[in-house]
Design a protein around this motif. Structure first.
Motif, PDB file in Angstrom:
ATOM      1  N   ASP A 146     -12.420   3.716  -1.722  1.00  0.00           N
ATOM      2  CA  ASP A 146     -13.085   2.529  -2.262  1.00  0.00           C
ATOM      3  C   ASP A 146     -13.329   1.483  -1.175  1.00  0.00           C
ATOM      4  O   ASP A 146     -14.389   0.841  -1.140  1.00  0.00           O
ATOM      5  N   LEU A 147     -12.348   1.286  -0.288  1.00  0.00           N
ATOM      6  CA  LEU A 147     -12.527   0.332   0.809  1.00  0.00           C
ATOM      7  C   LEU A 147     -13.666   0.770   1.717  1.00  0.00           C
ATOM      8  O   LEU A 147     -14.482  -0.048   2.167  1.00  0.00           O
ATOM      9  N   ASP A 179      -8.167  -6.666  -3.902  1.00  0.00           N
ATOM     10  CA  ASP A 179      -7.283  -5.604  -4.410  1.00  0.00           C
ATOM     11  C   ASP A 179      -6.576  -4.945  -3.237  1.00  0.00           C
ATOM     12  O   ASP A 179      -7.156  -4.109  -2.545  1.00  0.00           O
ATOM     13  N   ARG A 202       0.811  -1.208   0.000  1.00  0.00           N
ATOM     14  CA  ARG A 202       0.000   0.000   0.000  1.00  0.00           C
ATOM     15  C   ARG A 202       0.854   1.272   0.000  1.00  0.00           C
ATOM     16  O   ARG A 202       0.328   2.373   0.234  1.00  0.00           O
ATOM     17  N   ALA A 246     -12.185  -7.337   0.867  1.00  0.00           N
ATOM     18  CA  ALA A 246     -11.896  -6.312  -0.140  1.00  0.00           C
ATOM     19  C   ALA A 246     -10.395  -6.221  -0.403  1.00  0.00           C
ATOM     20  O   ALA A 246      -9.965  -6.067  -1.553  1.00  0.00           O
ATOM     21  N   ARG A 257      -4.330  -2.752  -3.232  1.00  0.00           N
ATOM     22  CA  ARG A 257      -4.035  -1.335  -3.417  1.00  0.00           C
ATOM     23  C   ARG A 257      -5.302  -0.484  -3.592  1.00  0.00           C
ATOM     24  O   ARG A 257      -5.207   0.684  -3.987  1.00  0.00           O
ATOM     25  N   ALA A 258      -6.450  -1.050  -3.280  1.00  0.00           N
ATOM     26  CA  ALA A 258      -7.682  -0.266  -3.345  1.00  0.00           C
ATOM     27  C   ALA A 258      -7.551   0.959  -2.449  1.00  0.00           C
ATOM     28  O   ALA A 258      -7.003   0.884  -1.336  1.00  0.00           O
ATOM     29  N   SER A 259      -8.057   2.087  -2.914  1.00  0.00           N
ATOM     30  CA  SER A 259      -7.971   3.314  -2.124  1.00  0.00           C
ATOM     31  C   SER A 259      -8.832   3.194  -0.866  1.00  0.00           C
ATOM     32  O   SER A 259      -9.777   2.395  -0.809  1.00  0.00           O
TER      33      SER A 259
END
Length: 295
Positions: free
Chosen positions: A171-172, A164, A17, A160, A166-168
């Motif tokens: 978004d999380l 992914d 991250r 989640a 590296r989801a922001s």
């Protein structure tokens, strides 16, 4: 993948991250150049960033390493084994074992049943088993004791991150019904307490310059001095204390045969090491640590 890409992958393995700004500062690029390289690596699917949840949290706290002796071709057997949900890692290898696999289950009784099923497969003529005592280092998953109890929101957040890594945080947050700040606090808490590790997984192909070597190490005397040496060894990407035909199980990687020779010689020279068994990972058939949560 050039040296800069390799450096970026190394950073993402440690912390998947990291921001583009942090990556840029570490490798000496502009933020935009770092972002372009990260996007290219992830878009190629050769590098994926996932949240890997501690096996104990997933109800799979019993782990075992299987060295499988086969008669004839190993690939068909590997394809059959890859369909098993309790197989997290599977590789075609050189040496006495045509296949090595990692099993993850709820108990040693389940591990025992699984080993019996593997032995019963056509053309499997033997299974050598190592039971894990303690995972010391894992470039992919969290190690150590889980330091916190999780709730349903944590579980949704972990799922989640498995999809992914590296989801922001925005978004999380949307996925679990929190604010971005609330999602960030929970992710930091889960990582700090060994519930999840977010990092890059490199999907190696036959064109890669990087090679991985599995090692089974037998010891005379206590394991702690050898374990301490492994902790200081950058090439060691996996280290565990095990029970069975050897005392320490490790995976090391390098970019040339000469580098692997140096690493193995270093290990052979450690005080207390009496024997080193090795095998080359020729083709990683399965590497999936994103098992579901128990109901």
């Amino acid at each position: 993948m050039d040296e800069v890409d390799g450096a970026i992958v190394g950073l993402l393995e440690h912390d998947g991250r990291l921001t583009h700004h942090e990556i840029a500062a570490a490798v000496g690029l502009s933020r935009s150049a770092a972002a372009t390289r990260v996007h290219r690596l992830l878009s190629s699917r050769q590098v994926v960033v996932r949240g890997v949840v501690h096996p104990a949290v997933l109800g799979r706290g019993a782990l075992a390493h299987l060295g499988i002796v086969v008669a004839g071709r190993s690939a068909p057997i590997a394809r059959t084994l890859a369909m098993r949900s309790d197989v997290a890692f599977l590789s075609l290898t050189s040496g006495a074992h045509g296949i090595v696999a990692e099993l993850r289950a709820r108990s040693m009784a389940e591990i025992d049943r699984a080993i019996g099923e593997v032995r019963g497969l056509p053309d499997v003529v033997g299974v050598d088993t190592l039971s894990y005592v303690e995972v010391i280092r894992d470039v992919i998953g969290p190690v150590g004791e889980v330091g916190v109890t999780i709730d349903d929101t944590d579980r949704r957040l972990l799922k989640a991150l498995q999809d992914d890594g590296r989801a922001s945080y925005v978004d999380l947050a949307a996925a679990v019904g929190l604010s971005a700040a609330g999602a960030r606090r929970r992710v930091v808490r889960l990582v700090a307490n060994n519930v999840v590790r977010v990092g890059a997984v490199v999907r190696h192909s036959g064109q890669d310059r990087q090679s991985a070597l599995g090692l089974g190490i037998r010891l005379a005397g206590p394991a702690e001095p050898v374990i301490a040496a492994f902790r200081a060894m950058p090439a060691a990407i996996f280290v565990a204390r095990v029970v069975g035909r050897c005392d320490v199980l490790a995976t090391v990687r390098a970019f040339s045969a000469a580098q692997l020779v140096d690493v193995v010689d270093e290990i052979r020279g450690l005080p207390g090491v009496t024997a080193v068994e090795s095998w080359v990972h020729l083709d990683v058939v399965k590497e999936n640590y994103a098992s579901g949560f128990p109901e």
